[in-house]
Design a protein around this motif. Structure first.
Motif, PDB file in Angstrom:
ATOM      1  N   ILE A  33      52.517  59.551 107.928  1.00  0.00           N
ATOM      2  CA  ILE A  33      53.834  60.288 108.292  1.00  0.00           C
ATOM      3  C   ILE A  33      54.874  59.178 107.639  1.00  0.00           C
ATOM      4  N   SER A  34      54.838  57.644 107.795  1.00  0.00           N
ATOM      5  CA  SER A  34      55.661  56.718 107.563  1.00  0.00           C
ATOM      6  C   SER A  34      55.840  56.700 106.006  1.00  0.00           C
ATOM      7  N   GLY A  35      54.700  57.001 105.474  1.00  0.00           N
ATOM      8  CA  GLY A  35      54.554  56.918 103.900  1.00  0.00           C
ATOM      9  C   GLY A  35      55.616  58.015 103.111  1.00  0.00           C
ATOM     10  N   ALA A  36      55.681  59.058 104.327  1.00  0.00           N
ATOM     11  CA  ALA A  36      56.564  60.026 103.190  1.00  0.00           C
ATOM     12  C   ALA A  36      58.058  59.647 103.415  1.00  0.00           C
ATOM     13  N   TYR A  37      58.412  58.902 104.458  1.00  0.00           N
ATOM     14  CA  TYR A  37      59.754  58.333 104.459  1.00  0.00           C
ATOM     15  C   TYR A  37      59.753  57.181 103.417  1.00  0.00           C
ATOM     16  N   GLN A  38      58.704  56.153 103.817  1.00  0.00           N
ATOM     17  CA  GLN A  38      59.012  55.198 102.751  1.00  0.00           C
ATOM     18  C   GLN A  38      58.894  55.347 101.238  1.00  0.00           C
TER      19      GLN A  38
END
Length: 237
Positions: free
Chosen positions: A114-119
Motif C-alpha cells: 500500500i505505502s509503495g504505491a504512494y511512495q
C-alpha cells in the motif's frame, strides 16, 4: 485518577505493560512496512519513468490499483487469498485443515504494498525535481548510470522526497491499526481487548490515542531532522 491508573498501571490488574508491548509491535510493523514500501516505491517510480511500455504500464497499474481500492480490502485479499493458497498447498502434501499466513508478516507485506504505491509517486516527483544540469554533469564526468544515481541523483532526490515521505509515514502508522482485523495484537487490538475485558472502552481508547500521538510526534521529528540536514547549506524555495 487512581481509578484510571489502576487499569493503565504496571501492577496487578494493570494493562500498561501490554499496551507498551503492543505499541512496540505497531512501531515495528510500521517501520518494516514502510521500508518494504520504499523498495516497491522505487521500483514503481523507475517503471513510471521508463520509456518502455511494459514497465511503465505495470507501474501505473500498480499505483492506480493500490491507491484506489480501500486499504482494508488489500489486507483481506492478501491474508485470505494467501491463506487459501497455503491451505491448498498443504492439502497437496497431505496436510489437513486451514493454514493461515503469519499475521505480522502479512501486515508488513500489506503495508509495504500500500505505502509503495504512494511512495512511488513521491520518488517520481522528486526525481523530476532534480535539475537537468545535474544529469549533464554526470555525463560530462563519465559516470555510469549506477554511479550517477548513487553519487548525484539519489542524494538530491531525497531532499525533495523527504516531506512527501513524512506524509506517507503518517498514513502507514494509521494503516497499521487495520492489521488488527486479521488477528495481530498491535496497539489498536490490545486496546480493544482491554476495553472488552474491563468494560472501560473510553480509558483504553484514550490511552491508545495518546500512544499513537507520541509515536507520531517522535517519528515526525525524525523526518524533520532529516529534511533539515538534507537541505543544510542549501537555498530552496
Amino acid at each position: 485518577m487512581t481509578y484510571i491508573l489502576h487499569f493503565l498501571g504496571f501492577g496487578q490488574g494493570g494493562w500498561g505493560a501490554a499496551l507498551l508491548v503492543a505499541s512496540g509491535v505497531t512501531l515495528a510493523l510500521s517501520v518494516l512496512g514502510f521500508l518494504l514500501g520504499a523498495v516497491f516505491g522505487a521500483l514503481s517510480a523507475g517503471g513510471r519513468l521508463s520509456r518502455r511500455l511494459v514497465p511503465a504500464g505495470l507501474a501505473k497499474a500498480y499505483g492506480t490499483v493500490f491507491r484506489g481500492i480501500p486499504d482494508l480490502l488489500t489486507i483481506y485479499l492478501l491474508y485470505y487469498g494467501g491463506s487459501i493458497a497455503l491451505t491448498q498447498i498443504g492439502k497437496f502434501f497431505g496436510s489437513a485443515g486451514f493454514v493461515g499466513l503469519p499475521t505480522f508478516a502479512t501486515g508488513v507485506l500489506a503495508i509495504g504494498i500500500i505505502s509503495g504505491a504512494y511512495q512511488g509517486e513521491v520518488y517520481r516527483g522528486a526525481y523530476q525535481a532534480v535539475d537537468l544540469g545535474q544529469f549533464d554533469a554526470c555525463k560530462a564526468l563519465g559516470l555510469s548510470g549506477f554511479q550517477s544515481l548513487r553519487l548525484v541523483v539519489v542524494p538530491q532526490l531525497m531532499r525533495h522526497a523527504l516531506p512527501g515521505l513524512g506524509n506517507v509515514w503518517q498514513l502507514v502508522l494509521k494503516d497499521s491499526a487495520l492489521i488488527s482485523v486479521i488477528g495481530l495484537v498491535e496497539l489498536m487490538r490490545q486496546a480493544q481487548i482491554g476495553a472488552g475485558s474491563t468494560r472501560e472502552p473510553f480509558i483504553f481508547y484514550i490511552a491508545a490515542a495518546g500512544l499513537y500521538f507520541v509515536i507520531a510526534v517522535v517519528t515526525a521529528s525524525v523526518f524533520r531532522y532529516g529534511e533539515a540536514r538534507a537541505w543544510r547549506g542549501m537555498v530552496h524555495a
